[in-house]
Design a protein around this motif. Structure first.
Motif: not given
Length: 406
Positions: A200-211
């Protein structure tokens, strides 16, 4: 230098970078899209629909470039919307990449003897898949340049280094590499977030990082890196990551009819978008309009094909094979199209209806891509896998395995 300073990873110009390879014949092969090699890490047996999606995207890319090559001669036939539509293959590939990263690296219920990969291990496996064949294609292009085929094209040492490393900032060695630069960017962000060891953290952090990087880039002074980061196309990786999260649910609730509706909708949007979204040329759509239309189309196509009950019919089996060879096809098809462009210098061939020539040219490109996959890419991948195994296996165990294999 070709394209002026603005071509140094200005996404709009980079997408036209493949045209440089065609200037030996006085015409341009505009736009470039790339396969997503990392997706071959998934089991095609477990997700055959994903291979069909990749095969379909690779075919769209090849047809797109073949149609662009045929444009401008007396026998050209393809309207703008049809020529442009195939560029959406890259959007399909980006959705696949985002899906695969979450589905394979962070799959729920992963066996205890196969923990989530470390950031370093993840990046090493991606590098093994991308760089060897890509470097061979670059060597072929640089050799052609050395033989004098591209008189108007000059690459500096910086261009060659950044091109080989797949980082933004220089003129690409091969125009189609711009998508690989975005793939590497996605891998780096994803790897940085893998340190959490949480799906969960990896997915949310990756998406949030790109945004977050996309938003911050809007305030940076104009530069190659700013233009690269301010392009919203990496949001399509996030779309694929989101699909991986909901995939178990849609697989359980949706059937073959829903799959057909999703794929049909995606294909219709892919081909219809160029009719109502303003664009300057057939390179492809740009900006948020591209993500909203072709990103959505790619999401629908991949989701629908993932729901395929089987791939036993001949067309699906052929697309699976083409999907396996998609990276080789992506890196070699423009060499075939250079030959096609050279042939079109003959006035008699140029005056022929090009709908007679485009299909066999695409077929030849697919065959060469398939042969390259079997004879070059696969051995390179197997060598990389053996190297990875040897570096990760303790010496005593490796010695015992070597004796057993002897």
């Amino acid at each position: 230098m070709i394209g002026g300073d603005r071509s140094r990873h200005d996404p709009q110009v980079a997408r036209a970078g493949a045209g440089a390879e065609m200037r030996i014949v006085g015409m341009e092969m505009r736009g470039s899209v790339a396969g997503a090699p990392e997706a071959r890490g998934a089991s095609s047996g477990a997700l055959p629909g994903l291979q069909v999606a990749r095969g379909l995207a690779a075919l769209a890319v090849t047809v797109h470039h073949a149609l662009e090559t045929s444009n401008g001669v007396p026998g050209s036939f393809s309207p703008d919307w049809l020529t442009t539509a195939g560029a959406a293959g890259v959007d399909v590939f980006f959705v696949i990449s985002g899906f695969i990263m979450v589905h394979t690296s962070l799959r729920p219920g992963r066996p205890l003897n196969r923990p989530a990969p470390s950031a370093a291990g993840f990046l090493w496996r991606r590098a093994v898949r991308i760089y060897p064949l890509y470097w061979m294609a670059c060597l072929a292009m640089l050799s052609l340049m050395g033989l004098g085929f591209f008189h108007g094209r000059v690459l500096s040492a910086v261009d060659i280094v950044t091109g080989l490393a797949l980082v933004p900032g220089g003129h690409p060695i091969i125009g189609v590499a711009w998508t690989l630069v975005y793939e590497v960017y996605f891998y780096l962000v994803f790897a940085a977030c893998l340190t959490s060891r949480s799906r969960k953290v990896t997915t949310l952090a990756t998406g949030g990082g790109i945004l977050l990087l996309l938003m911050l880039a809007q305030a940076l002074p104009e530069s190659a890196v700013q233009r690269f980061l301010s392009d919203p196309i990496p949001l399509e990786f996030v779309m694929g990551m989101t699909l991986a999260w909901v995939y178990p649910t849609i697989k359980a609730r949706l059937g073959a009819r829903s799959a057909a509706i999703l794929v049909s909708f995606g294909l219709a949007l892919m081909h219809g978008a160029p009719m109502f979204v303003p664009h300057d040329n057939t390179h492809g759509l740009d900006g948020f309009a591209r993500v909203a239309t072709w990103g959505t189309a790619g999401l629908a196509i991949v989701a629908g094909l993932l729901l395929l009950p089987s791939t036993h019919n001949p067309i699906a089996r052929w697309l699976v094979s083409l999907g396996n060879a998609s990276y080789s096809l992506y890196l070699t098809h423009f060499f075939v199209l250079m030959g096609y462009a050279l042939a079109l210098r003959d006035d008699a061939l140029a005056r022929l209806p090009q709908y007679w020539l485009v299909p066999p040219v695409v077929l030849v490109a697919c065959l060469i891509g398939g042969v390259t996959h079997l004879m070059v890419e696969r051995p390179l991948l197997q060598g990389g896998q053996r190297l990875t195994l040897r570096t990760r296996t303790p010496p005593k165990i490796r010695s015992g395995n070597d004796k057993a294999l002897a």
